[in-house]
Design a protein around this motif. Structure first.
Motif, PDB file in Angstrom:
ATOM      1  N   MET A 243      -1.789  -8.091  -8.429  1.00  0.00           N
ATOM      2  CA  MET A 243      -2.263  -7.072  -7.489  1.00  0.00           C
ATOM      3  C   MET A 243      -1.151  -6.075  -7.160  1.00  0.00           C
ATOM      4  O   MET A 243      -1.408  -4.875  -6.988  1.00  0.00           O
ATOM      5  N   CYS A 244       0.097  -6.559  -7.081  1.00  0.00           N
ATOM      6  CA  CYS A 244       1.220  -5.639  -6.848  1.00  0.00           C
ATOM      7  C   CYS A 244       1.377  -4.706  -8.044  1.00  0.00           C
ATOM      8  O   CYS A 244       1.673  -3.518  -7.876  1.00  0.00           O
ATOM      9  N   CYS A 245       1.151  -5.240  -9.263  1.00  0.00           N
ATOM     10  CA  CYS A 245       1.179  -4.371 -10.454  1.00  0.00           C
ATOM     11  C   CYS A 245       0.104  -3.285 -10.328  1.00  0.00           C
ATOM     12  O   CYS A 245       0.353  -2.112 -10.640  1.00  0.00           O
ATOM     13  N   GLY A 246      -1.072  -3.661  -9.867  1.00  0.00           N
ATOM     14  CA  GLY A 246      -2.164  -2.688  -9.706  1.00  0.00           C
ATOM     15  C   GLY A 246      -1.797  -1.585  -8.731  1.00  0.00           C
ATOM     16  O   GLY A 246      -2.044  -0.401  -8.987  1.00  0.00           O
ATOM     17  N   MET A 247      -1.182  -1.978  -7.601  1.00  0.00           N
ATOM     18  CA  MET A 247      -0.801  -0.951  -6.604  1.00  0.00           C
ATOM     19  C   MET A 247       0.283  -0.034  -7.151  1.00  0.00           C
ATOM     20  O   MET A 247       0.255   1.188  -6.943  1.00  0.00           O
ATOM     21  N   LEU A 248       1.263  -0.631  -7.856  1.00  0.00           N
ATOM     22  CA  LEU A 248       2.373   0.184  -8.369  1.00  0.00           C
ATOM     23  C   LEU A 248       1.895   1.128  -9.476  1.00  0.00           C
ATOM     24  O   LEU A 248       2.292   2.307  -9.522  1.00  0.00           O
ATOM     25  N   HIS A 290       4.754  -6.783 -14.950  1.00  0.00           N
ATOM     26  CA  HIS A 290       3.570  -7.111 -15.740  1.00  0.00           C
ATOM     27  C   HIS A 290       3.891  -8.239 -16.738  1.00  0.00           C
ATOM     28  O   HIS A 290       3.122  -9.192 -16.891  1.00  0.00           O
ATOM     29  N   ALA A 291       5.060  -8.135 -17.390  1.00  0.00           N
ATOM     30  CA  ALA A 291       5.444  -9.156 -18.388  1.00  0.00           C
ATOM     31  C   ALA A 291       5.613 -10.525 -17.718  1.00  0.00           C
ATOM     32  O   ALA A 291       5.161 -11.548 -18.254  1.00  0.00           O
ATOM     33  N   ALA A 320       9.411  -5.238  -6.453  1.00  0.00           N
ATOM     34  CA  ALA A 320       9.303  -3.970  -7.197  1.00  0.00           C
ATOM     35  C   ALA A 320       8.295  -3.045  -6.528  1.00  0.00           C
ATOM     36  O   ALA A 320       8.533  -1.846  -6.374  1.00  0.00           O
ATOM     37  N   ALA A 321       7.154  -3.610  -6.102  1.00  0.00           N
ATOM     38  CA  ALA A 321       6.121  -2.767  -5.483  1.00  0.00           C
ATOM     39  C   ALA A 321       6.662  -2.127  -4.201  1.00  0.00           C
ATOM     40  O   ALA A 321       6.465  -0.932  -3.959  1.00  0.00           O
TER      41      ALA A 321
END
Ligand code: FAD
Length: 374
Positions: A243-248, A290-291, A320-321
């Motif tokens: 979900m943090c990947c999605g926001m970023l 993501h990785a 990171a986000a």
């Protein structure tokens, strides 16, 4: 049965149609959007990891994490609310008796009944085995007393999975999990918290005064309940990372779009190396997050332990986000600070993500144990 890729596509459409246009208003109104939660169930998003034989979509960890990434790009709090609900439905399908499944799953899959996971207490969440909620044995059942705090979906939850100790001297082995309706006598719903953001999650608490528990309310027996909660937390951590990947991803998209059109000093600000490098660093962190998330998902998909991989993914993706969403907002100047741009809401949610399902420091505790074998 829906295939995973069809469901991910449907989730993205649901996010644009139902979450994106409403999320800022949920924040202003500080409300839990029950109507949209029910609409999510109508779009088959409430039983993602429940087996098809129990009426669910039977998705694996990857399908769920991909769906949650799409939903969180529109609003993290709403997506996390669904994560908690889905995880409880999955837990009931896995550990529940035939009667418990028949009683709770149909209502949860249609979101007529909303679920909550009650582990944390006012006295602290990191040392989860030290909970004080006490289910004192009485006759063939127990009597529950105590309080739970920081519970997602608390404002609207109908079905509660309550972790309580029946034998405090046995530490985590004395903890059991009970499944009870929120309207049982002696259960008091507390006022939801006023927070920095994420009000669509309806975060609040419950207190219990002499709540009568019967044998049929026991979902997971002592000895197994705490281990089951921790195993479920690995999946939840992977979802938070995704979900943090999605926001970023969304933050970078907004900032790149803005930088390409905003003019300053005779050209678009995307011509400035400082701007390009800020967004390049954000893109590198997104690729790394993501990785790490994919590595943890691979382990879960293979049925392996994912505790360390999930801790790495959650720690890196939330950190990171938090940093890079602030950078994306900076690239957008004052426009990034507007409430109709989702970045400020996402930034607040990234801070929230650093607490959920174990803080960043607790991820380090987990990782360091693997380094030192203690
Ligand atoms: C919006 C929101 C929703 C939530 N939803 C739920 C839910 O649905 N169900 C649920 O049960 N809980 C939920 N939680 C609670 C969450 O899991 C806890 O907040 C989290 O576990 C941390 O507990 P705490 O806040 O009590 O911090 P504490 O445990 O009091 O920790 C305070 C600080 O000390 C640090 N710390 C603690 N131990 C160590 C250590 N060994 N080494 C280094 N540092 C340490 C922590 O990292 C933190 O920085 C939610 C929290 C939030 C913010």
């Amino acid at each position: 049965m829906n295939s995973s890729s069809t469901m991910i596509k449907k989730a993205a459409e649901f996010a644009s149609a139902m979450i994106e246009p409403n999320a800022a208003q949920w924040e202003y109104a500080r409300c839990f959007p029950r109507d949209v939660f029910i609409a999510a169930a109508d779009a088959s998003l409430a039983g993602l990891i429940v087996p098809a034989t129990d009426g669910g979509s039977d998705l694996g960890p990857r399908g769920m994490a991909d769906i949650m990434r799409k939903l969180a790009a529109a609003d993290f709090a709403f997506a996390f609310s669904l994560v908690v609900h889905n995880n409880l439905a999955g837990t009931i399908a896995r550990y529940g008796s035939v009667e418990q499944k028949q009683r709770w799953l149909p209502g949860m899959l249609s979101a007529k009944k909303i679920g909550a996971f009650l582990l944390t207490e006012t006295s602290g969440g990191s040392d989860a085995a030290a909970i004080r909620c006490h289910a004192r044995p009485q006759g063939s059942g127990w009597v529950l007393n105590g309080e739970k705090a920081w519970i997602s979906n608390a404002s609207d939850a109908d079905v509660l999975s309550v972790y309580a100790t029946i034998a405090p001297e046995q530490g985590f082995r004395g903890i059991a999990c009970f499944l009870i309706p929120a309207d049982r006598p002696g259960v008091h719903r507390l006022e939801p918290f006023n927070l920095m953001g994420g009000h669509a999650l309806g975060t609040g608490g419950f207190s219990f005064t002499d709540v009568s528990l019967q044998p049929e309310d026991l979902l997971i027996a002592p000895g197994e309940a705490f281990k089951a909660a921790m195993a479920g937390i690995d999946l939840a951590r992977v979802n938070v990372a995704s979900m943090c990947c999605g926001m970023l991803e969304r933050g970078i998209e907004e900032a790149v779009g803005f930088a390409g059109s905003r003019q300053a000093f005779g050209g678009p600000i995307s011509d400035q190396q400082g701007i390009r490098w800020m967004l390049s660093d954000a893109a590198t962190d997104l690729a790394a997050a993501h990785a790490l998330t994919e590595k943890a998902i691979d382990a879960l998909e293979a049925g392996q332990r994912a505790t360390i991989a999930a801790a790495h993914a959650k720690k890196f993706a939330t950190t990171a986000a938090l940093k890079r969403l602030a950078d994306c907002m900076q690239v957008m100047g004052a426009s990034g600070y507007r409430a109709d741009v989702p970045l400020g809401r996402h930034l607040g949610a990234a801070k929230m993500a650093a607490y959920l399902d174990g803080t960043t420091e607790i991820q380090n505790v987990v990782i360091s144990r693997s380094l030192f074998s203690t």
